[in-house]
Write an enzyme that holds these catalytic residues in place. Structure first.
Site, PDB file in Angstrom:
ATOM      1  N   GLY A 218       0.769  -1.249   0.000  1.00  0.00           N
ATOM      2  CA  GLY A 218       0.000   0.000   0.000  1.00  0.00           C
ATOM      3  C   GLY A 218       0.798   1.296   0.000  1.00  0.00           C
ATOM      4  O   GLY A 218       0.250   2.358   0.289  1.00  0.00           O
ATOM      5  N   ASP A 235      -5.096  -6.084  -5.733  1.00  0.00           N
ATOM      6  CA  ASP A 235      -3.944  -6.969  -5.475  1.00  0.00           C
ATOM      7  C   ASP A 235      -4.435  -8.210  -4.749  1.00  0.00           C
ATOM      8  O   ASP A 235      -5.315  -8.108  -3.891  1.00  0.00           O
ATOM      9  CB  ASP A 235      -2.889  -6.242  -4.611  1.00  0.00           C
ATOM     10  CG  ASP A 235      -1.494  -6.824  -4.785  1.00  0.00           C
ATOM     11  OD1 ASP A 235      -1.341  -8.048  -4.629  1.00  0.00           O
ATOM     12  OD2 ASP A 235      -0.568  -6.048  -5.080  1.00  0.00           O
ATOM     13  N   LYS A 300       9.186  -1.771 -16.206  1.00  0.00           N
ATOM     14  CA  LYS A 300      10.426  -2.487 -15.874  1.00  0.00           C
ATOM     15  C   LYS A 300      11.279  -2.543 -17.137  1.00  0.00           C
ATOM     16  O   LYS A 300      10.754  -2.736 -18.237  1.00  0.00           O
ATOM     17  CB  LYS A 300      10.134  -3.912 -15.387  1.00  0.00           C
ATOM     18  CG  LYS A 300       9.089  -3.983 -14.292  1.00  0.00           C
ATOM     19  CD  LYS A 300       9.529  -3.324 -13.005  1.00  0.00           C
ATOM     20  CE  LYS A 300       8.339  -3.019 -12.107  1.00  0.00           C
ATOM     21  NZ  LYS A 300       8.621  -2.143 -10.981  1.00  0.00           N
TER      22      LYS A 300
HETATM   23  C1  LIG Z   1       6.165  -3.985  -6.364  1.00  0.00           C
HETATM   24  S1  LIG Z   1       4.731  -4.558  -5.592  1.00  0.00           S
HETATM   25  C2  LIG Z   1       3.789  -3.103  -5.366  1.00  0.00           C
HETATM   26  C3  LIG Z   1       4.207  -2.287  -4.200  1.00  0.00           C
HETATM   27  C4  LIG Z   1       3.252  -1.147  -3.935  1.00  0.00           C
HETATM   28  N1  LIG Z   1       3.241  -0.169  -5.039  1.00  0.00           N
HETATM   29  C5  LIG Z   1       3.574  -0.407  -2.661  1.00  0.00           C
HETATM   30  O1  LIG Z   1       3.963   0.775  -2.749  1.00  0.00           O
HETATM   31  O2  LIG Z   1       3.442  -0.965  -1.573  1.00  0.00           O
HETATM   32  C6  LIG Z   1       3.886  -5.339  -6.892  1.00  0.00           C
HETATM   33  C7  LIG Z   1       2.541  -5.919  -6.493  1.00  0.00           C
HETATM   34  O3  LIG Z   1       1.865  -6.306  -7.684  1.00  0.00           O
HETATM   35  C8  LIG Z   1       1.034  -7.411  -7.368  1.00  0.00           C
HETATM   36  N2  LIG Z   1       0.645  -8.074  -8.635  1.00  0.00           N
HETATM   37  C9  LIG Z   1       1.403  -8.810  -9.477  1.00  0.00           C
HETATM   38  N3  LIG Z   1       0.673  -9.201 -10.556  1.00  0.00           N
HETATM   39  C10 LIG Z   1      -0.555  -8.662 -10.383  1.00  0.00           C
HETATM   40  C11 LIG Z   1      -1.752  -8.678 -11.163  1.00  0.00           C
HETATM   41  N4  LIG Z   1      -1.818  -9.328 -12.331  1.00  0.00           N
HETATM   42  N5  LIG Z   1      -2.826  -8.009 -10.682  1.00  0.00           N
HETATM   43  C12 LIG Z   1      -2.775  -7.337  -9.525  1.00  0.00           C
HETATM   44  N6  LIG Z   1      -1.671  -7.292  -8.746  1.00  0.00           N
HETATM   45  C13 LIG Z   1      -0.575  -7.929  -9.175  1.00  0.00           C
HETATM   46  C14 LIG Z   1       1.869  -8.242  -6.419  1.00  0.00           C
HETATM   47  O4  LIG Z   1       1.038  -9.056  -5.623  1.00  0.00           O
HETATM   48  C15 LIG Z   1       2.608  -7.167  -5.614  1.00  0.00           C
HETATM   49  O5  LIG Z   1       1.948  -6.908  -4.396  1.00  0.00           O
END
Ligand SMILES: C[S@@+](CC[C@H](N)C(=O)[O-])C[C@H]1O[C@@H](n2cnc3c(N)ncnc32)[C@H](O)[C@@H]1O
Length: 350
Positions: A218, A235, A300
Site C-alpha cells: 500500500g 492486489d 520495468k
Molecule cells: C512492487 S509490488 C507493489 C508495491 C506497492 N506499489 C507499494 O507501494 O506498496 C507489486 C505488487 O503487484 C502485485 N501483482 C502482481 N501481478 C498482479 C496482477 N496481475 N494483478 C494485480 N496485482 C498484481 C503483487 O502481488 C505485488 O503486491
C-alpha cells in the site's frame, strides 16, 4: 566550454549517450557522446564552441528519460590551494548567476567528495557574491560545479527552468513512518517530477478517485489516501490495516490486467512487475478508453537495448493515441527511486 555533462544512475551511461546523441542528430549539433562504465555520467562533446548551449536550448530537460541532471561547460583542473581564485578567473567573463549548486556524481568517490563540497561551499559562495558573480535570484542562470575530485571540476551552467529540480537530480524526500512500504517515495517523487507544485491542489485533490493496480502492501495507495482520494486497491496480497482503517480504500483481490472500473476515475497508478510491453498496453487501454484521466505506471526495463525498448514503447503509445484521435501528454523518466525501471506519466488532454 563545449561539453554537455549529464548525470545518471550508475550503469545507465550508455542509455544517456544514446539519448543525447539522438537529440544532437535531430538538432544537427555535431560532436560525440562518451562515458565510462559505472561513472554515473556521460558527456556530449560538441565540435564547435556554443553548440553545447544550442543543444541544451533545443532539448527540454523533462524530455530526457535517463538524465538526472545536466549542465553545459567544461572540465577545469584545480590547484590544491586557492581553488577559489582559479574558479573566479575562469568566471571572469561570465554573467551574474542566480544560484550555485555544488554537485558530485552518484558513485562511491562522489559520496566521499560530498564532505569536501560542504566545506567548500560557504567560502566559494562568499567569494562569488563579493565578486558580483552571484545574487539570490531563482530566475537567473544556475552555476553548477560537479566535482570529480578535489582537483578536477566540471564548471557548468544550466537554466533553472530547464534542469533538475534538486541538486544532482536527487530529491530529499522524507520517508513517512506510517507508510506501509518504501516504494511510497517513488510515487511522491513522480508527482514532484511530473506535476508542477502549484497544480497539486487541482490535479491531486481530495475530491478525486484513484485506482492502484498491484497495490499491496500500500505504499502508493498511501500517497493517494494522503491527498484525500477514494482508492480502489487491486492486489491478491494483503493491504496494510492502517490504510484499510481510513475508510478510503476498497481492496479487490482480482487481476489488475483485466479488471476495469464501472465509472471512470481520475487517477490510475500501477507498480506491477511485468513485461514493459504489457504495462504499456495497459496504459494505452486506461487512457485511451477514458477509464482514467491521469496515470503513473512503472515500466520495468529489459536487460538489453533499454533505451531503444523504452523509445519503442513510447512511440507505440503515441501512435495508439493518434489512431484514436485523442491528445495525451506523455512523460517518462528514470526517477532517483527507480532501479531497473522508468516511470511514465500520462495525462489525457482531450
Ligand atoms: C512492487 S509490488 C507493489 C508495491 C506497492 N506499489 C507499494 O507501494 O506498496 C507489486 C505488487 O503487484 C502485485 N501483482 C502482481 N501481478 C498482479 C496482477 N496481475 N494483478 C494485480 N496485482 C498484481 C503483487 O502481488 C505485488 O503486491
Amino acid at each position: 566550454m563545449n561539453t554537455l555533462l549529464l548525470h545518471c544512475r550508475p550503469g545507465f551511461e550508455n542509455e544517456v549517450c544514446a539519448e543525447i546523441s539522438e537529440h544532437a542528430a535531430r538538432l544537427e549539433v555535431s560532436g560525440y557522446a562518451k562515458a565510462r562504465p559505472a561513472s554515473a555520467c556521460a558527456e556530449f562533446v560538441c565540435s564547435e564552441d556554443g553548440e553545447a548551449e544550442r543543444l541544451m536550448r533545443g532539448v527540454r530537460f523533462n524530455q530526457l528519460i535517463f538524465a538526472r541532471q545536466w549542465a553545459q561547460g567544461g572540465f577545469i583542473d584545480l590547484p590544491e590551494l586557492d581553488r577559489i581564485s582559479v574558479l573566479l578567473a575562469h568566471l571572469a567573463d561570465s554573467p551574474v548567476f542566480g544560484s550555485l549548486w555544488l554537485e558530485v556524481l552518484d558513485t562511491n568517490e562522489g559520496k566521499e567528495l560530498s564532505n569536501f563540497c560542504k566545506k567548500f561551499e560557504a567560502p566559494l559562495r562568499n567569494a562569488l557574491s563579493k565578486a558580483g558573480k552571484l545574487v539570490e535570484d531563482p530566475t537567473k542562470l544556475r552555476l553548477l560545479l560537479t566535482f570529480k575530485s578535489g582537483r578536477e571540476v566540471f564548471l557548468g551552467v544550466a537554466p533553472p527552468g530547464n534542469s533538475a529540480l534538486w541538486p544532482m537530480g536527487i530529491p530529499r524526500l522524507k520517508f513517512p513512518r506510517e507508510a506501509p512500504s518504501r516504494s511510497t517515495l517513488k510515487l511522491e517523487e513522480a508527482w514532484h517530477t511530473f506535476i508542477p507544485r502549484e497544480q497539486w491542489d487541482e490535479r491531486l485533490s481530495g475530491e478525486m478517485t484513484g485506482v492502484d493496480l498491484g497495490a499491496a502492501p500500500g505504499g502508493w495507495t498511501y500517497q493517494l489516501v494522503k491527498r484525500g482520494m477514494l482508492v480502489t486497491a487491486i492486489d491478491n496480497g494483503p493491504m496494510a490495516e492502517s490504510l484499510m482503517d481510513t475508510g478510503l480504500v476498497q481492496h479487490l483481490m482480482v487481476d489488475g490486467f483485466t479488471w476495469k472500473p464501472k465509472q471512470p476515475v481520475d487517477w490510475m497508478v500501477c507498480d506491477i512487475v511485468e513485461k514493459p510491453a504489457r504495462s504499456a498496453a495497459l496504459l494505452e487501454t486506461w487512457i485511451g478508453e477514458g477509464l482514467c484521466r491521469e496515470a503513473v505506471v512503472n515500466l520495468k526495463l529489459p536487460m538489453k537495448q533499454r533505451y531503444a525498448e523504452v523509445r519503442r514503447l513510447l512511440q507505440r503509445l503515441e501512435d495508439g493515441f493518434a489512431a484514436r484521435k485523442i491528445k495525451v501528454s506523455i512523460a517518462c523518466k528514470q526517477l532517483y527511486h527507480d532501479r531497473e525501471e522508468v516511470t511514465c506519466h500520462l495525462r489525457r488532454l482531450r
